[in-house]
Design a protein around this motif. Structure first.
Motif, PDB file in Angstrom:
ATOM      1  N   LEU A 163       0.384   5.456   1.430  1.00  0.00           N
ATOM      2  CA  LEU A 163      -0.484   6.465   2.043  1.00  0.00           C
ATOM      3  C   LEU A 163      -0.592   7.612   1.049  1.00  0.00           C
ATOM      4  O   LEU A 163       0.407   8.274   0.751  1.00  0.00           O
ATOM      5  N   GLY A 167       4.188   8.018   3.947  1.00  0.00           N
ATOM      6  CA  GLY A 167       4.608   7.243   5.119  1.00  0.00           C
ATOM      7  C   GLY A 167       5.153   8.205   6.159  1.00  0.00           C
ATOM      8  O   GLY A 167       4.830   9.398   6.161  1.00  0.00           O
ATOM      9  N   ALA A 168       5.992   7.702   7.022  1.00  0.00           N
ATOM     10  CA  ALA A 168       6.438   8.519   8.150  1.00  0.00           C
ATOM     11  C   ALA A 168       7.416   9.617   7.755  1.00  0.00           C
ATOM     12  O   ALA A 168       7.582  10.599   8.473  1.00  0.00           O
ATOM     13  N   VAL A 193      -3.135  11.901  10.946  1.00  0.00           N
ATOM     14  CA  VAL A 193      -4.059  10.817  11.325  1.00  0.00           C
ATOM     15  C   VAL A 193      -3.868  10.414  12.793  1.00  0.00           C
ATOM     16  O   VAL A 193      -4.802   9.976  13.456  1.00  0.00           O
ATOM     17  N   GLY A 236       7.557   1.984   4.351  1.00  0.00           N
ATOM     18  CA  GLY A 236       6.194   2.474   4.530  1.00  0.00           C
ATOM     19  C   GLY A 236       5.237   1.971   3.473  1.00  0.00           C
ATOM     20  O   GLY A 236       4.154   2.536   3.309  1.00  0.00           O
ATOM     21  N   GLU A 249      -0.791  11.184   6.464  1.00  0.00           N
ATOM     22  CA  GLU A 249       0.091  10.635   7.500  1.00  0.00           C
ATOM     23  C   GLU A 249       0.432  11.714   8.543  1.00  0.00           C
ATOM     24  O   GLU A 249       0.412  12.902   8.246  1.00  0.00           O
ATOM     25  N   HIS A 250       0.746  11.283   9.712  1.00  0.00           N
ATOM     26  CA  HIS A 250       1.027  12.119  10.896  1.00  0.00           C
ATOM     27  C   HIS A 250      -0.233  12.814  11.424  1.00  0.00           C
ATOM     28  O   HIS A 250      -0.539  12.676  12.602  1.00  0.00           O
ATOM     29  N   LYS A 255       0.831  -1.208   0.000  1.00  0.00           N
ATOM     30  CA  LYS A 255       0.000   0.000   0.000  1.00  0.00           C
ATOM     31  C   LYS A 255       0.871   1.266   0.000  1.00  0.00           C
ATOM     32  O   LYS A 255       2.059   1.226   0.320  1.00  0.00           O
TER      33      LYS A 255
END
Ligand code: PMV
Length: 287
Positions: free
Chosen positions: A14, A251-252, A21, A84, A18-19, A12
């Motif tokens: 994102l 991702g992060a 969320v 991620g 992100e964050h 997947k």
């Protein structure tokens, strides 16, 4: 004949959110046409695992699901690991499905989710569950952490074309999430702006130009909260200069990947190759 079972889990990205969320704003995740396959055969002797992942948690995950004796497990994947893209969730889903197939059982999506989550927890401690949900069911998913549990709602998405540009190293998700927390309340306006962008993205899932612009704006907000890096900013710039509709870290951050929405994946891939950046094209995956 040797009994065999196979299973697959999707990777997947994102798309946005992100964050933010983490603080109750929504996010949109999307299954892509890359993933992980697990093949199981019965054999005499201890259970063995053949895998491209060198991470010892892969064997731990396998032994959570399978007996210590009697199985040969083969894992193959075309997902970059630790970027991620949900490689651990894809492994968990594939493993659960392969075990069911070996036993001649059919698992519905809820059963796959319930069985795969303990494996995902072995990798990530306290995961939100969005990776496992998207990996199992495919498609696009609206995700929101509420006080009374998570909201997960399928969304329709058009035939968007994506290019993933790999920074070549993993970000430290826990440290990045902690950094964003330490920057509050100063970060709150940017986090709320990201939440607004996710609402806008929901109405732009069939329009690559509008979606791309939202992604680029989302990246600017992610920079503001300190989770981007000069390298990720350069990858966003590279994709946009090569004609992408927009791009962002996904991702992060702190490493990991940049995701570009584009009408011309080949142009972005050529630009990446010219810059010595590892990249690949992908599209949404639907069950
Ligand atoms: O890099 P990933 O796909 O594990 O995403 C991390 C997403 C964060 O919002 C940064 C953290 C979280 O738990 O939602």
């Amino acid at each position: 004949m040797t009994a065999a079972g196979t299973g697959r889990g999707q990777g997947k990205v994102l798309l946005c959110g992100e964050h933010a969320v983490v603080y109750g704003h929504p996010a949109i995740a999307l299954a892509v046409d890359r993933g992980t396959d697990v093949g199981l055969t019965r054999h005499d002797g201890p259970t063995t695992v053949q895998s491209p992942h060198t991470d010892p948690r892969v064997s731990d995950a396998v032994l959570r699901v399978l007996p210590p004796e009697g199985m040969r497990v083969e894992v193959s994947t075309d997902l970059p690991v630790g970027r991620g893209m949900g490689s651990s969730a894809a492994l968990a889903v594939a493993l659960v499905r392969a075990k069911a197939a070996l036993a001649g059982e059919h698992l519905d999506l809820d059963a796959v989710y319930e069985a795969a989550m303990p494996i995902e927890r072995a990798f990530h401690g306290n995961p939100s569950g969005v990776d496992v949900a998207v990996s199992a069911r495919g498609g696009c998913l609206w995700f929101e952490r509420g006080r009374d549990g998570a909201v997960r709602q399928p969304l329709e998405i058009g035939d968007v074309q994506l290019v993933v540009l790999d920074s070549g190293h993993a970000g430290d998700t826990a440290a990045l999430v902690a950094g964003v927390a330490a920057g509050r309340p100063g970060n709150d306006a940017a986090l709320a702006a990201i939440g607004d962008l996710v609402h806008q993205a929901r109405s732009a899932l069939h329009d690559p130009d509008a979606l791309g612009a939202i992604l680029s704006e989302n990246h600017a907000r992610l920079r503001e909260i300190g989770v981007s890096t000069p390298q990720l900013d350069d990858l966003v710039q590279l994709a946009c200069s090569a004609g992408a509709c927009g791009a962002k870290l996904s991702g992060a951050g702190g490493g990991g990947i940049v995701l570009a929405v584009t009408r011309e994946p080949d142009a972005v891939l050529r630009a990446a190759e010219g810059a010595g950046v590892s990249a690949f094209g992908c599209v949404p995956w639907h069950a």
